[in-house]
Design an enzyme around this catalytic site. Structure first.
Site, mmCIF file in Angstrom:
data_model
loop_
_atom_site.group_PDB
_atom_site.id
_atom_site.type_symbol
_atom_site.label_atom_id
_atom_site.label_comp_id
_atom_site.label_asym_id
_atom_site.label_seq_id
_atom_site.Cartn_x
_atom_site.Cartn_y
_atom_site.Cartn_z
ATOM 1 N N GLY A 285 47.625 12.742 136.132
ATOM 2 C CA GLY A 285 49.220 12.919 136.158
ATOM 3 C C GLY A 285 50.095 12.206 137.308
ATOM 4 N N CYS B 108 39.399 13.721 136.922
ATOM 5 C CA CYS B 108 39.154 13.005 135.360
ATOM 6 C C CYS B 108 38.396 11.950 135.761
ATOM 7 C CB CYS B 108 40.208 12.835 134.757
ATOM 8 S SG CYS B 108 39.831 12.047 133.130
ATOM 9 N N CYS C 286 36.080 14.503 133.792
ATOM 10 C CA CYS C 286 35.715 14.036 132.405
ATOM 11 C C CYS C 286 34.740 12.835 132.032
ATOM 12 C CB CYS C 286 37.189 13.918 131.735
ATOM 13 S SG CYS C 286 38.295 14.941 132.341
ATOM 14 N N LYS D 261 31.333 12.812 133.632
ATOM 15 C CA LYS D 261 30.557 14.044 132.795
ATOM 16 C C LYS D 261 30.253 13.352 131.518
ATOM 17 C CE LYS D 261 32.804 15.835 129.844
ATOM 18 N NZ LYS D 261 33.806 16.790 130.018
ATOM 19 N N LYS D 262 31.232 12.584 130.878
ATOM 20 C CA LYS D 262 30.924 12.086 129.519
ATOM 21 C C LYS D 262 29.621 10.999 129.481
ATOM 22 C CE LYS D 262 32.257 11.822 124.997
ATOM 23 N NZ LYS D 262 33.202 10.996 124.238
ATOM 24 N N ALA E 98 48.376 13.809 152.540
ATOM 25 C CA ALA E 98 49.736 14.046 152.846
ATOM 26 C C ALA E 98 50.016 15.569 152.759
ATOM 27 C CB ALA E 98 50.487 13.283 151.411
ATOM 28 N N GLY F 65 32.033 29.083 131.069
ATOM 29 C CA GLY F 65 33.192 28.180 130.397
ATOM 30 C C GLY F 65 32.701 26.718 130.291
ATOM 31 N N TYR F 66 33.773 25.846 130.200
ATOM 32 C CA TYR F 66 33.684 24.494 129.622
ATOM 33 C C TYR F 66 32.534 23.940 130.681
ATOM 34 C CZ TYR F 66 37.887 23.866 127.483
ATOM 35 O OH TYR F 66 39.268 23.629 126.555
ATOM 36 N N ALA G 209 30.168 25.174 132.726
ATOM 37 C CA ALA G 209 29.014 25.731 132.607
ATOM 38 C C ALA G 209 28.249 25.157 131.479
ATOM 39 C CB ALA G 209 28.955 27.133 132.597
ATOM 40 N N GLU H 57 28.693 22.589 129.509
ATOM 41 C CA GLU H 57 28.666 21.078 129.356
ATOM 42 C C GLU H 57 27.569 20.812 130.247
ATOM 43 O OE1 GLU H 57 33.105 19.671 128.153
ATOM 44 O OE2 GLU H 57 32.532 19.597 130.172
ATOM 45 N N GLY I 44 34.666 28.488 137.489
ATOM 46 C CA GLY I 44 36.239 28.200 137.482
ATOM 47 C C GLY I 44 36.719 27.255 138.467
ATOM 48 N N ASP J 71 46.953 20.407 136.958
ATOM 49 C CA ASP J 71 46.053 21.448 137.388
ATOM 50 C C ASP J 71 46.536 22.254 138.491
ATOM 51 O OD1 ASP J 71 44.459 20.247 135.331
ATOM 52 O OD2 ASP J 71 42.758 20.055 136.545
ATOM 53 N N ALA K 61 38.016 19.506 123.348
ATOM 54 C CA ALA K 61 36.701 19.503 122.925
ATOM 55 C C ALA K 61 35.677 19.954 124.097
ATOM 56 C CB ALA K 61 36.243 18.283 122.883
ATOM 57 N N HIS L 64 32.900 10.340 101.709
ATOM 58 C CA HIS L 64 31.261 10.872 101.202
ATOM 59 C C HIS L 64 30.531 9.611 101.459
ATOM 60 C CE1 HIS L 64 28.303 13.318 99.386
ATOM 61 N NE2 HIS L 64 28.159 12.214 98.639
ATOM 62 N N GLU M 286 34.058 15.568 105.587
ATOM 63 C CA GLU M 286 34.473 15.970 104.238
ATOM 64 C C GLU M 286 34.541 17.328 104.012
ATOM 65 O OE1 GLU M 286 31.998 14.859 100.570
ATOM 66 O OE2 GLU M 286 30.441 14.267 102.050
HETATM 67 P P1 NDP Z 1 36.486 28.257 133.036
HETATM 68 O O1 NDP Z 1 37.624 28.899 133.397
HETATM 69 O O2 NDP Z 1 36.421 27.379 131.665
HETATM 70 O O3 NDP Z 1 35.159 29.039 132.978
HETATM 71 C C1 NDP Z 1 35.094 29.734 134.404
HETATM 72 C C2 NDP Z 1 33.774 30.606 133.902
HETATM 73 O O4 NDP Z 1 33.271 31.101 135.234
HETATM 74 C C3 NDP Z 1 34.039 31.588 132.890
HETATM 75 O O5 NDP Z 1 33.166 31.769 132.123
HETATM 76 C C4 NDP Z 1 34.175 32.971 133.971
HETATM 77 O O6 NDP Z 1 34.078 34.077 133.112
HETATM 78 C C5 NDP Z 1 33.192 32.649 134.990
HETATM 79 N N1 NDP Z 1 33.556 33.373 136.316
HETATM 80 C C6 NDP Z 1 34.580 33.273 136.812
HETATM 81 N N2 NDP Z 1 34.668 34.204 137.981
HETATM 82 C C7 NDP Z 1 33.273 34.604 138.070
HETATM 83 C C8 NDP Z 1 32.531 35.256 139.169
HETATM 84 N N3 NDP Z 1 33.087 35.849 139.950
HETATM 85 N N4 NDP Z 1 31.337 35.570 138.744
HETATM 86 C C9 NDP Z 1 30.646 35.173 137.671
HETATM 87 N N5 NDP Z 1 31.286 34.412 136.622
HETATM 88 C C10 NDP Z 1 32.669 33.993 136.897
HETATM 89 O O7 NDP Z 1 36.350 27.115 134.276
HETATM 90 P P2 NDP Z 1 35.427 25.656 134.241
HETATM 91 O O8 NDP Z 1 34.993 25.709 135.542
HETATM 92 O O9 NDP Z 1 34.420 25.877 133.297
HETATM 93 O O10 NDP Z 1 36.409 24.667 133.858
HETATM 94 C C11 NDP Z 1 37.857 24.876 134.590
HETATM 95 C C12 NDP Z 1 38.628 24.218 133.559
HETATM 96 O O11 NDP Z 1 38.630 22.711 133.476
HETATM 97 C C13 NDP Z 1 38.675 24.536 131.957
HETATM 98 O O12 NDP Z 1 39.456 25.749 131.907
HETATM 99 C C14 NDP Z 1 39.440 23.442 131.480
HETATM 100 O O13 NDP Z 1 40.540 23.782 131.369
HETATM 101 C C15 NDP Z 1 38.921 22.220 132.211
HETATM 102 N N6 NDP Z 1 37.912 21.520 131.858
HETATM 103 C C16 NDP Z 1 38.177 20.891 130.620
HETATM 104 C C17 NDP Z 1 36.968 20.078 129.996
HETATM 105 C C18 NDP Z 1 37.236 19.710 128.549
HETATM 106 O O14 NDP Z 1 38.253 19.369 128.220
HETATM 107 N N7 NDP Z 1 35.994 19.207 127.966
HETATM 108 C C19 NDP Z 1 35.620 19.891 130.658
HETATM 109 C C20 NDP Z 1 35.775 20.776 132.009
HETATM 110 C C21 NDP Z 1 36.759 21.456 132.368
HETATM 111 P P3 NDP Z 1 35.058 35.003 132.382
HETATM 112 O O15 NDP Z 1 35.003 34.319 130.974
HETATM 113 O O16 NDP Z 1 34.352 36.315 132.217
HETATM 114 O O17 NDP Z 1 36.069 35.048 133.139
#
Ligand code: NDP
Length: 460
Positions: free
Chosen positions: A16, A43, A48, A51-52, A115, A179-180, A182, A184, A264, A305, A343, A439, A444
Site C-alpha cells: 500500500g 506481502c 503472500c 508463502k506461495k 519513523a 484461519g488462512y 494456519a 496454508e 491472527g 492492514d 484464495a 471441455h 466447466e
Molecule cells: P485469521 O484471523 O484468518 O485466523 C486466526 C485464527 O486464530 C482463527 O482461527 C482464530 O479462531 C484463531 N485464534 C485467535 N485467537 C486465538 C486464541 N487466543 N487461541 C486460539 N486460537 C485463536 O488470521 P491469520 O493469522 O490466519 O491471517 C491474518 C489475515 O491475513 C487473514 O485474515 C487474511 O486477511 C490475511 N491473509 C490472507 C491470505 C491470503 O489471501 N491467502 C494468507 C494469509 C493471511 P476464531 O476463528 O475462533 O476466532
C-alpha cells in the site's frame, strides 16, 4: 508546501505505502517513504510471496504421486530445505530490489529507519537523529502476528515470520489456529513430509467461510495427512529433552519439534506516536479511518492492514490508489469492498467470492437457490486418490444474480479470479448458463450446474 520538507511522507514501504508514494511522486509531489526493515512489506518479504513459493515447493510431492499413476517413477526424489530456502531468499531479495528501484524511478526518497510521529506534521527517524516535516502523512505500517502471550510456554512457539526461515525442516509440527495462515502452513509442512497437526478452538476451520467449504476442506486436508484436532485449545507448552509437549484442554498431550501459532495478526501501531499526532484507534486497536482512509487527524491518512478493514494485498493497493485520487487528483474515491475474491492456498486450495450461503439467506429476502457439485478431478483418475472438488453457486432467488461462488480444488484461486468478474458485474445464473463450457476442464462445471440443491430456495 514551502514550510515542509515533503508534500507527503509515507510510513511503511509495503504494497500500500509503495503504491501511494509512487503515484504521488509521479504526479509531481515531493515524497519520502520510511521503512524500518526491507522494502516490500509483509506481502513480499514475509507473507503472500514467500508463502506461495513454499506452497509450490510443497505441492511437488503431490504432483509426484499423481505422476506415478501415469507411469512415471522417481526413485530418488528428495527435497532439500536449505536449497529451497536459498532460492526463495534470492528471489525475495530480487523482488524487494525491484520495489526499491521503482520507488527511485518515481522520484520517491527512501528513508531507512523506524519513523515515529512527533506531531501531525513531523516524523523522527529513531536512532538516526533525523527529523522530517511533511504537509501530509500516510500511515501504511501493516500488521504483525499475534500470539497469546499469557499462555505458559508460549516463548517456545514460533509464528509465520520464523516459519519462513527455519534452520531445518522439523520432523513434527503443531500449528495452532484455524484461519488462512494456519491452514496454508499446515498444507505446506504436510506436503514437505512433516508430521503435521492442526489444533483449532472452534467447531471447524476457516470461520466466516461457507459451511460447505469448511466441511469439505477439513476432510480434504485430512486426506493429505494432516491431523485436525477441533474444539480444543492449549493449556501450556512444555520443553522437554525430546521436543515440545503441547498440553491441551481436553487432556491430550502432543509432542512435536516445532509449535507455530497462527492465531491472527494485529495492526502495527505500537510506539508510532499516533497519539501525539491526534490519530485515534478504533475499539479493535486499528487506526480509525473514514471511507476515504482519512484518520482523525486532518492531514493524516492510513491504508492497508493497519486499518484492519480487509487485510489483503490487492485491497491495500486499491486503497492507496483511492487515497491518491482523493487527496491529489480532486477526485474523491473510496474502495468498494463488495465481491472481493480471495484464495486460501491450502492443499487443495480454496477460491471464494461474494456471499456465503448463510450470508445470502440473511440478505436475500426471497431466499436463495443453491447449486453444489462434488466430483473427482480428471487428473486423479489413475491415482486412486479419493480427493474431491467442491463447487458451489449461491443465487439470489428473486433477481437470479449469482451472489456467491465457492470452490475447493486444484486451481481454484485461478478460477475464482475470473468468476469474480461475473459476480462483480451482477450476472444472472441464466447468463452463466448461456456461457458455453470449455471441455474437459474442472471450471466447466461452473456453467453446467442445472440442478438446484433440493429445498434450497427459502428465505433465511
Ligand atoms: P485469521 O484471523 O484468518 O485466523 C486466526 C485464527 O486464530 C482463527 O482461527 C482464530 O479462531 C484463531 N485464534 C485467535 N485467537 C486465538 C486464541 N487466543 N487461541 C486460539 N486460537 C485463536 O488470521 P491469520 O493469522 O490466519 O491471517 C491474518 C489475515 O491475513 C487473514 O485474515 C487474511 O486477511 C490475511 N491473509 C490472507 C491470505 C491470503 O489471501 N491467502 C494468507 C494469509 C493471511 P476464531 O476463528 O475462533 O476466532
Amino acid at each position: 508546501m514551502a514550510d515542509y520538507d515533503y508534500d507527503l511522507f509515507v510510513i511503511g514501504a509495503g504494497s500500500g505505502g509503495v503504491r501511494a508514494a509512487r503515484l504521488t511522486a509521479l504526479g509531481g509531489k515531493k515524497v519520502a517513504v520510511a521503512e524500518e526493515y526491507r522494502v516490500g512489506g509483509t506481502c513480499v518479504i514475509r507473507g503472500c510471496v514467500p508463502k506461495k513459493f513454499m506452497v509450490m515447493a510443497s505441492e511437488v510431492s503431490h504432483a509426484l504421486e499423481i505422476a506415478e499413476g501415469y507411469g512415471w517413477s522417481f526413485d530418488n526424489a528428495r527435497f532439500d530445505w536449505p536449497t529451497f530456502l536459498e532460492a526463495k531468499d534470492v528471489e525475495i531479495a530480487r523482488l524487494s530490489g525491484i520495489y526499491a528501484a521503482n520507488l527511485g524511478k518515481a522520484g520517491v526518497e527512501l528513508v531507512h529507519g523506524r519513523a515515529v510521529l512527533k506531531d501531525a506534521h513531523t516524523v523522527e527517524i529513531i536512532g538516526k537523529n533525523q527529523t522530517f516535516t511533511a504537509e501530509k502523512i500516510l500511515v501504511a505500517t501493516g500488521g504483525r502476528p499475534w500470539k497469546p502471550e499469557n499462555l505458559p510456554g508460549i516463548e517456545h512457539a514460533i509464528t509465520s515470520e520464523e516459519a519462513f526461515h527455519l534452520p531445518e525442516l522439523p520432523k513434527r509440527i503443531l500449528i495452532a489456529g484455524g484461519g488462512y495462515i494456519a491452514v496454508e502452513f499446515a498444507g505446506i509442512f504436510a506436503g514437505l513430509g512433516v508430521e503435521t497437526t492442526l489444533i483449532y478452538r472452534g467447531p471447524n476451520i476457516l470461520r466466516g467461510f461457507d459451511d460447505d467449504v469448511r466441511a469439505h476442506l477439513a476432510g480434504e486436508i485430512e486426506k493429505r495427512g494432516i491431523k485436525v484436532v477441533l474444539g480444543c485449545q492449549h493449556e501450556k507448552i512444555e520443553k522437554t529433552a525430546t521436543g515440545l509437549v503441547n498440553h491441551l484442554e481436553n487432556g491430550m498431550k502432543l509432542e512435536t519439534d516445532v509449535v507455530m501459532f497462527a492465531t491472527g495478526r494485529i495492526p502495527h501501531v505500537k510506539d508510532l506516536g499516533l497519539e501525539a499526532a491526534g490519530v485515534e484507534l478504533n475499539d479493535e486497536g486499528a487506526i480509525k479511518v473514514d471511507p476515504y482512509s482519512k484518520t482523525t487527524a486532518d492531514n493524516i491518512w492510513a491504508i492497508g492492514d493497519v486499518t484492519d478493514r480487509m487485510n489483503l494485498t490487492p485491497v491495500a493497493i486499491r486503497e492507496a490508489a483511492a487515497f491518491h485520487q482523493t487527496v491529489y487528483r480532486d477526485n474523491p474515491q473510496h474502495f468498494d469492498y463488495e465481491a472481493v475474491a480471495t484464495a486460501v492456498f491450502s492443499q487443495p486450495p480454496v477460491g471464494i467470492v461474494g456471499l456465503t450461503e448463510s450470508e445470502a439467506r440473511r440478505s436475500c429476502s426471497a431466499g436463495v437457490d443453491v447449486y453444489v457439485t462434488r466430483f473427482r478431478p480428471m487428473k486423479y483418475a489413475f491415482t486412486g486418490s479419493e480427493e474431491r472438488v467442491l463447487m458451489k453457486l449461491v443465487v439470489d432467488a428473486e433477481s437470479q444474480r449469482v451472489v456467491g461462488v465457492h470452490i475447493v480444488g486444484p486451481d481454484s484461486p485461478e478460477m475464482i479470479q475470473l468468476a469474480a468478474i461475473a459476480v462483480k458485474a451482477g450476472l444472472t445464473k441464466a447468463q452463466w448458463d448461456a456461457t458455453c463450457a470449455v471441455h474437459p476442464t474442472m471450471a466447466e462445471e461452473l456453467v453446467t450446474m442445472r440442478e438446484k440443491q433440493s429445498g434450497a430456495t427459502s428465505a433465511g
